[in-house]
Design a protein around this motif. Structure first.
Motif, mmCIF file in Angstrom:
data_model
loop_
_atom_site.group_PDB
_atom_site.id
_atom_site.type_symbol
_atom_site.label_atom_id
_atom_site.label_comp_id
_atom_site.label_asym_id
_atom_site.label_seq_id
_atom_site.Cartn_x
_atom_site.Cartn_y
_atom_site.Cartn_z
ATOM 1 N N THR A 131 -20.078 28.446 -3.462
ATOM 2 C CA THR A 131 -20.473 27.132 -2.990
ATOM 3 C C THR A 131 -20.698 27.165 -1.487
ATOM 4 O OG1 THR A 131 -18.166 26.485 -2.689
ATOM 5 C CG2 THR A 131 -19.187 25.993 -4.820
ATOM 6 N N THR A 132 -21.523 26.258 -1.006
ATOM 7 C CA THR A 132 -21.803 26.195 0.421
ATOM 8 C C THR A 132 -20.570 25.739 1.174
ATOM 9 O OG1 THR A 132 -24.103 25.653 -0.055
ATOM 10 C CG2 THR A 132 -23.306 25.187 2.161
ATOM 11 N N ALA A 133 -20.268 26.415 2.277
ATOM 12 C CA ALA A 133 -19.104 26.047 3.081
ATOM 13 C C ALA A 133 -19.299 24.658 3.664
ATOM 14 C CB ALA A 133 -18.901 27.063 4.199
ATOM 15 N N PRO A 134 -18.217 23.898 3.850
ATOM 16 C CA PRO A 134 -18.339 22.549 4.411
ATOM 17 C C PRO A 134 -18.839 22.588 5.844
ATOM 18 C CG PRO A 134 -16.038 23.218 4.277
ATOM 19 C CD PRO A 134 -16.819 24.253 3.550
ATOM 20 N N ALA A 135 -19.514 21.519 6.248
ATOM 21 C CA ALA A 135 -20.032 21.422 7.611
ATOM 22 C C ALA A 135 -18.929 21.091 8.601
ATOM 23 C CB ALA A 135 -21.131 20.356 7.675
ATOM 24 N N SER A 136 -17.836 20.524 8.114
ATOM 25 C CA SER A 136 -16.717 20.139 8.974
ATOM 26 C C SER A 136 -15.507 19.858 8.099
ATOM 27 C CB SER A 136 -17.061 18.886 9.789
ATOM 28 O OG SER A 136 -17.233 17.773 8.924
ATOM 29 N N TYR A 137 -14.364 19.645 8.743
ATOM 30 C CA TYR A 137 -13.173 19.272 7.989
ATOM 31 C C TYR A 137 -13.391 17.951 7.262
ATOM 32 C CZ TYR A 137 -8.403 17.923 6.887
ATOM 33 O OH TYR A 137 -7.276 17.508 6.231
ATOM 34 N N ASP A 138 -13.978 16.975 7.933
ATOM 35 C CA ASP A 138 -14.238 15.680 7.287
ATOM 36 C C ASP A 138 -15.173 15.833 6.099
ATOM 37 O OD1 ASP A 138 -12.604 14.345 9.050
ATOM 38 O OD2 ASP A 138 -14.225 13.669 10.360
ATOM 39 N N ASP A 139 -16.139 16.735 6.210
ATOM 40 C CA ASP A 139 -17.052 16.983 5.100
ATOM 41 C C ASP A 139 -16.288 17.530 3.900
ATOM 42 O OD1 ASP A 139 -19.501 17.371 3.662
ATOM 43 O OD2 ASP A 139 -19.502 19.469 4.291
ATOM 44 N N LEU A 140 -15.322 18.414 4.152
ATOM 45 C CA LEU A 140 -14.515 18.957 3.061
ATOM 46 C C LEU A 140 -13.708 17.855 2.382
ATOM 47 C CD1 LEU A 140 -13.513 21.470 1.522
ATOM 48 C CD2 LEU A 140 -11.729 21.702 3.265
ATOM 49 N N VAL A 141 -13.115 16.969 3.167
ATOM 50 C CA VAL A 141 -12.357 15.849 2.602
ATOM 51 C C VAL A 141 -13.275 14.974 1.749
ATOM 52 C CG1 VAL A 141 -11.048 13.765 3.135
ATOM 53 C CG2 VAL A 141 -10.674 15.843 4.478
ATOM 54 N N ASN A 142 -14.463 14.676 2.254
ATOM 55 C CA ASN A 142 -15.401 13.825 1.509
ATOM 56 C C ASN A 142 -15.815 14.484 0.197
ATOM 57 O OD1 ASN A 142 -15.374 11.802 3.450
ATOM 58 N ND2 ASN A 142 -17.092 12.677 4.585
ATOM 59 N N ARG A 143 -15.992 15.791 0.207
ATOM 60 C CA ARG A 143 -16.326 16.488 -1.041
ATOM 61 C C ARG A 143 -15.186 16.374 -2.054
ATOM 62 N NH1 ARG A 143 -19.310 22.231 0.447
ATOM 63 N NH2 ARG A 143 -20.742 21.438 2.037
ATOM 64 N N ALA A 144 -13.956 16.503 -1.557
ATOM 65 C CA ALA A 144 -12.811 16.369 -2.457
ATOM 66 C C ALA A 144 -12.743 14.967 -3.041
ATOM 67 C CB ALA A 144 -11.522 16.711 -1.705
ATOM 68 N N LEU A 145 -12.917 13.963 -2.190
ATOM 69 C CA LEU A 145 -12.858 12.573 -2.650
ATOM 70 C C LEU A 145 -13.941 12.271 -3.683
ATOM 71 C CD1 LEU A 145 -12.111 10.712 0.700
ATOM 72 C CD2 LEU A 145 -10.712 10.617 -1.371
ATOM 73 N N ALA A 146 -15.097 12.912 -3.529
ATOM 74 C CA ALA A 146 -16.211 12.671 -4.447
ATOM 75 C C ALA A 146 -16.086 13.476 -5.730
ATOM 76 C CB ALA A 146 -17.528 13.013 -3.752
ATOM 77 N N GLY A 147 -15.040 14.297 -5.862
ATOM 78 C CA GLY A 147 -14.858 15.098 -7.065
ATOM 79 C C GLY A 147 -15.814 16.264 -7.153
#
Length: 301
Positions: free
Chosen positions: A25-41
């Protein structure tokens, strides 16, 4: 130790195209991006369907024989099924009410909690649940032998500094002072800049700087604690490393499952150490290393 804000240049390709994680999978653009991906499932199960069964803190006071000083640690940990996510906090900074608030809460709510340590520990637990530290997920196990707390600390330090790839004369910025890590660098003749929010002096009387960002232009590589996730200094360090192609190696009890997600996106290597940590038990243990290359060995240092 508190995290204030190997050294060959990182491959510049990581700045030209999106990096990929070990899962493809593509690495997150930032820590906040990683959190948003987790929240979105997007990383696994909907976090609204997962609940934290146990929330607890672990406090530690250390005074090793033969060492002049000591230090205190406090860690918030959250249990999600078989996984435990953790985030270190300043001793006494976390109220008992915060711990009570975590037990029984769904992961999504804790990912949006007002307290940063809760958010980090929740993300760590979720990612540990989704992708535990296994070879299939890119982790290489490194056995940690049984021994005293100091012996195990030194063994861990060796495993961490092996991830650095530095040439003679290159300087490492150490963010989050651990004397065993400094000792390991000293034994290899590697110059370093010790940095920690608490300031003070090292075991060898060296002044400890408190502003890591001010030292970034004076180092060739960065060795940083996962505690930088909890105090907000991880992103500036990662962005700098990515921008200039500088090696950033993370040693992580805090966020051990979070930081491997940034491999190739500023982070060069990770020595991950999930709960229970080496200082809790005198028996054998295991570390999980990501991004380790055959050429990055003790001999190379």
């Amino acid at each position: 130790m508190s995290g204030a804000i190997g050294a060959g240049p990182a491959a510049p390709a990581s700045q030209e195209r999106p990096a990929s994680t070990s899962s493809g999978t593509t690495a997150p653009a930032s820590y906040d991006d990683l959190v948003n991906r987790a929240l979105a499932g997007r990383l696994g199960p909907d976090p609204r369907t997962l609940r934290i069964a146990v929330a607890f803190t672990t406090s530690q006071v250390v005074r090793h024989d033969g060492r002049r000083g000591g230090y205190r640690n406090e860690v918030l940990s959250l249990r999600l099924d078989r996984a435990v996510g953790s985030c270190a906090v300043e001793p006494g900074a976390l109220s008992e009410g915060a711990v009570d608030d975590c037990a029984g809460a769904d992961v999504a709510r804790l990912l949006e909690h007002p307290l940063t340590p809760v958010r980090v520990a929740a993300l760590d637990a979720y990612l540990m649940h989704v992708a535990p530290h296994t070879p299939e997920n890119g982790a290489l196990p490194r056995p940690l032998p049984a021994g005293s707390s100091l012996e195990k600390s030194r063994a861990r330090a060796t495993a961490v500094v092996e991830l650095l790839d530095v040439r003679p004369g290159q300087t490492v910025l150490v963010v989050g002072v651990v004397n065993s890590l400094l000792e390991a660098l000293r034994s290899r003749g590697v110059p370093y800049i010790p940095c920690d929010l608490k300031g003070g002096r090292t075991e060898w009387g060296e002044p400890i700087v408190t502003d890591a960002l001010a030292e970034l232009d004076h180092c060739d590589a960065v060795l940083a604690s996962g505690m930088t996730l909890g105090n907000g200094s991880f992103e500036p360090l990662r962005e700098h490393a990515l921008r200039v192609g500088k090696q950033l190696v993370m040693f992580a009890q805090t966020g051990s499952a979070v930081l491997p997600r940034f491999l190739g996106a500023g982070v060069s290597a990770v020595c991950a150490e999930p709960y229970p940590f080496f200082w809790l038990d005198g028996g054998p243990g295991v570390l999980h290393r990501y991004g380790h290359r055959d050429g990055c060995t003790e001999a190379a240092l």
